[in-house]
Design a protein around this motif. Structure first.
Motif, PDB file in Angstrom:
ATOM      1  N   UNK A 216      16.400  -7.511  -5.230  1.00  0.00           N
ATOM      2  CA  UNK A 216      16.468  -6.113  -5.645  1.00  0.00           C
ATOM      3  C   UNK A 216      15.190  -5.377  -5.285  1.00  0.00           C
ATOM      4  N   UNK A 217      14.046  -6.015  -5.500  1.00  0.00           N
ATOM      5  CA  UNK A 217      12.768  -5.391  -5.165  1.00  0.00           C
ATOM      6  C   UNK A 217      12.651  -5.166  -3.663  1.00  0.00           C
ATOM      7  N   UNK A 218      13.112  -6.128  -2.869  1.00  0.00           N
ATOM      8  CA  UNK A 218      13.040  -6.001  -1.417  1.00  0.00           C
ATOM      9  C   UNK A 218      13.878  -4.826  -0.939  1.00  0.00           C
ATOM     10  N   UNK A 219      15.102  -4.720  -1.432  1.00  0.00           N
ATOM     11  CA  UNK A 219      15.972  -3.607  -1.046  1.00  0.00           C
ATOM     12  C   UNK A 219      15.371  -2.282  -1.498  1.00  0.00           C
ATOM     13  N   UNK A 220      14.831  -2.262  -2.731  1.00  0.00           N
ATOM     14  CA  UNK A 220      14.240  -1.036  -3.249  1.00  0.00           C
ATOM     15  C   UNK A 220      13.065  -0.555  -2.415  1.00  0.00           C
ATOM     16  N   UNK A 221      12.208  -1.495  -1.966  1.00  0.00           N
ATOM     17  CA  UNK A 221      11.066  -1.114  -1.130  1.00  0.00           C
ATOM     18  C   UNK A 221      11.536  -0.540   0.200  1.00  0.00           C
ATOM     19  N   UNK A 271       1.317   1.130   2.509  1.00  0.00           N
ATOM     20  CA  UNK A 271       2.587   1.158   3.227  1.00  0.00           C
ATOM     21  C   UNK A 271       3.276   2.515   3.131  1.00  0.00           C
ATOM     22  N   UNK A 272       3.084   3.222   2.015  1.00  0.00           N
ATOM     23  CA  UNK A 272       3.602   4.590   1.936  1.00  0.00           C
ATOM     24  C   UNK A 272       2.977   5.442   3.032  1.00  0.00           C
ATOM     25  N   UNK A 273       1.661   5.339   3.177  1.00  0.00           N
ATOM     26  CA  UNK A 273       0.969   6.093   4.219  1.00  0.00           C
ATOM     27  C   UNK A 273       1.429   5.639   5.607  1.00  0.00           C
ATOM     28  N   UNK A 293      12.767  -4.251   9.471  1.00  0.00           N
ATOM     29  CA  UNK A 293      11.318  -4.447   9.546  1.00  0.00           C
ATOM     30  C   UNK A 293      10.931  -5.789   8.922  1.00  0.00           C
ATOM     31  N   UNK A 294       9.922  -6.464   9.483  1.00  0.00           N
ATOM     32  CA  UNK A 294       9.472  -7.732   8.897  1.00  0.00           C
ATOM     33  C   UNK A 294       8.861  -7.514   7.520  1.00  0.00           C
ATOM     34  N   UNK A 295       8.822  -8.571   6.736  1.00  0.00           N
ATOM     35  CA  UNK A 295       8.337  -8.482   5.357  1.00  0.00           C
ATOM     36  C   UNK A 295       6.921  -7.930   5.283  1.00  0.00           C
ATOM     37  N   UNK A 296       6.097  -8.228   6.283  1.00  0.00           N
ATOM     38  CA  UNK A 296       4.705  -7.761   6.257  1.00  0.00           C
ATOM     39  C   UNK A 296       4.613  -6.239   6.269  1.00  0.00           C
ATOM     40  N   UNK A 297       5.652  -5.577   6.792  1.00  0.00           N
ATOM     41  CA  UNK A 297       5.639  -4.118   6.846  1.00  0.00           C
ATOM     42  C   UNK A 297       6.331  -3.497   5.645  1.00  0.00           C
ATOM     43  N   UNK A 298       6.813  -4.324   4.747  1.00  0.00           N
ATOM     44  CA  UNK A 298       7.506  -3.852   3.547  1.00  0.00           C
ATOM     45  C   UNK A 298       6.735  -4.199   2.280  1.00  0.00           C
ATOM     46  N   UNK A 299       6.009  -5.312   2.315  1.00  0.00           N
ATOM     47  CA  UNK A 299       5.196  -5.701   1.165  1.00  0.00           C
ATOM     48  C   UNK A 299       5.987  -6.476   0.138  1.00  0.00           C
ATOM     49  N   UNK A 303       6.350 -10.979   1.218  1.00  0.00           N
ATOM     50  CA  UNK A 303       5.334 -10.837   2.249  1.00  0.00           C
ATOM     51  C   UNK A 303       4.112 -11.667   1.910  1.00  0.00           C
ATOM     52  N   UNK A 304       3.727 -11.675   0.618  1.00  0.00           N
ATOM     53  CA  UNK A 304       2.568 -12.476   0.208  1.00  0.00           C
ATOM     54  C   UNK A 304       2.846 -13.950   0.424  1.00  0.00           C
ATOM     55  N   UNK A 305       4.064 -14.385   0.104  1.00  0.00           N
ATOM     56  CA  UNK A 305       4.419 -15.782   0.243  1.00  0.00           C
ATOM     57  C   UNK A 305       4.376 -16.206   1.710  1.00  0.00           C
ATOM     58  N   UNK A 306       4.920 -15.362   2.573  1.00  0.00           N
ATOM     59  CA  UNK A 306       4.915 -15.693   3.995  1.00  0.00           C
ATOM     60  C   UNK A 306       3.501 -15.682   4.547  1.00  0.00           C
TER      61      UNK A 306
END
Length: 314
Positions: A216-221, A271-273, A293-299, A303-306
């Motif tokens: 849910x957090x991933x989709x929301x971001x 990431x907002x900026x 977009x890859x997780x690193x560009x979404x946060x 992304x931290x885990x990867x």
């Protein structure tokens, strides 16, 4: 409280949402958690922008998919259209102190937003539907009750295509004359209107239905950052005007996204900026494909885990 734990249901603890017509109860999606700071403000104010899902229908002929990242989704069709916004010359009313001044300003900027986005909607075969802005301190919307002031700056409700931006909340956060913040916030919320018209909004609701906290957090971001990118697209379309700043124009509103704070579950200030700038320089809706977009560009936690896994690799 960890914002990742602040998940709401159709009748979450934070919202005693009433049942809507047809028996469906509204689902609140936490999207933009923003810290908006006025230019000379010493202390920043944490402001949350919520988005509400009602019973609004997409104007798109594309049947919404179960997930915006699906190859047959409305989000993919929008991306693949490669459509660009029309350049617009915006001369809104001066942003005067008080609700009436904000309402007049918003009304004129909405006209610019409609004109700028029309070619995109034409390309994907979607009819433009008007959106309104409510600046009152109303508590009840067509999508349920407005979140409390300490949680939300405002929200977009798809049931009646209304952006709720209570004037008292925004002026408390940024003052009554910081036009870039008013402009950036409105352009971002209008981005949600575009998502609603094209079917992306419904796909997000589908994807979140029954999802665990991480999903849910991933989709929301991704949803939130796409709306911010859409705001950047509009600000680019209006870049040759003095909208937002007499000397530097809409670019200042793009920079204002750097003042938006945010928990990592919703992207964060960097990431907002980044996504606002991506829209500002991207040229078309294809630049705002947050869904692939890859997780690193979404946060967020994934992304931290990867990132941790990568650093541990040889």
């Amino acid at each position: 409280m960890d914002p990742d734990d602040d998940r709401t249901t159709p009748a979450g603890a934070d919202h005693s949402a009433s049942a809507r017509a047809g028996g469906r109860r509204p689902r609140w999606l936490p999207v933009a958690i923003a810290m908006v700071a006025a230019l000379l403000m010493v202390a920043a104010v944490v402001v949350v922008s919520d988005l509400a899902v009602g019973d609004g229908d997409s104007a798109s002929g594309i049947a919404p998919a179960a997930d915006p990242s699906s190859p047959d989704s409305a989000a993919t069709a929008l991306r693949d259209s490669g459509a660009s916004l029309a350049a617009v010359d915006c001369e809104p009313a001066e942003l005067r102190p008080g609700p009436e001044g904000a309402r007049d300003y918003y009304r004129d900027v909405l006209d610019c937003l409609d004109r700028a986005w029309q070619p995109v909607l034409d390309r994907v075969g979607v009819a433009l539907q008007p959106v309104s802005v409510d600046v009152t301190d109303t508590r009840t919307t067509e999508c349920g009750e407005l979140p409390p002031a300490d949680r939300a700056l405002g929200l977009y409700c798809d049931a009646d295509h209304t952006i709720h931006l209570p004037y008292s909340r925004l002026v408390t956060a940024v003052g009554d004359a910081h036009e870039p913040a008013f402009l950036a916030t409105l352009a971002h919320e209008y981005g949600h209107h575009i998502q609603a018209l094209t079917g992306v909004f419904t796909e997000v609701d589908n994807a979140m239905s029954g999802a665990d906290a991480a999903a849910e957090s991933d989709v929301g971001r991704r949803f939130e950052l796409q709306a911010t990118c859409f705001a950047g697209l509009f600000l680019d379309a209006a870049r040759d005007t003095d909208l937002g700043n007499p000397s530097r124009g809409p670019e200042v509103a793009v920079e204002d996204f750097a003042n938006w704070s945010g928990v990592e579950s919703h992207g964060g200030a960097r990431l907002q900026q980044q996504w606002a700038s991506t829209g500002f320089t991207g040229g078309s809706v294809a630049a705002c494909d947050t869904w692939s977009a890859p997780a690193a560009e979404i946060g967020g936690a994934r992304a931290r885990s990867r990132g941790s896994d990568a650093s541990a690799s040889p």
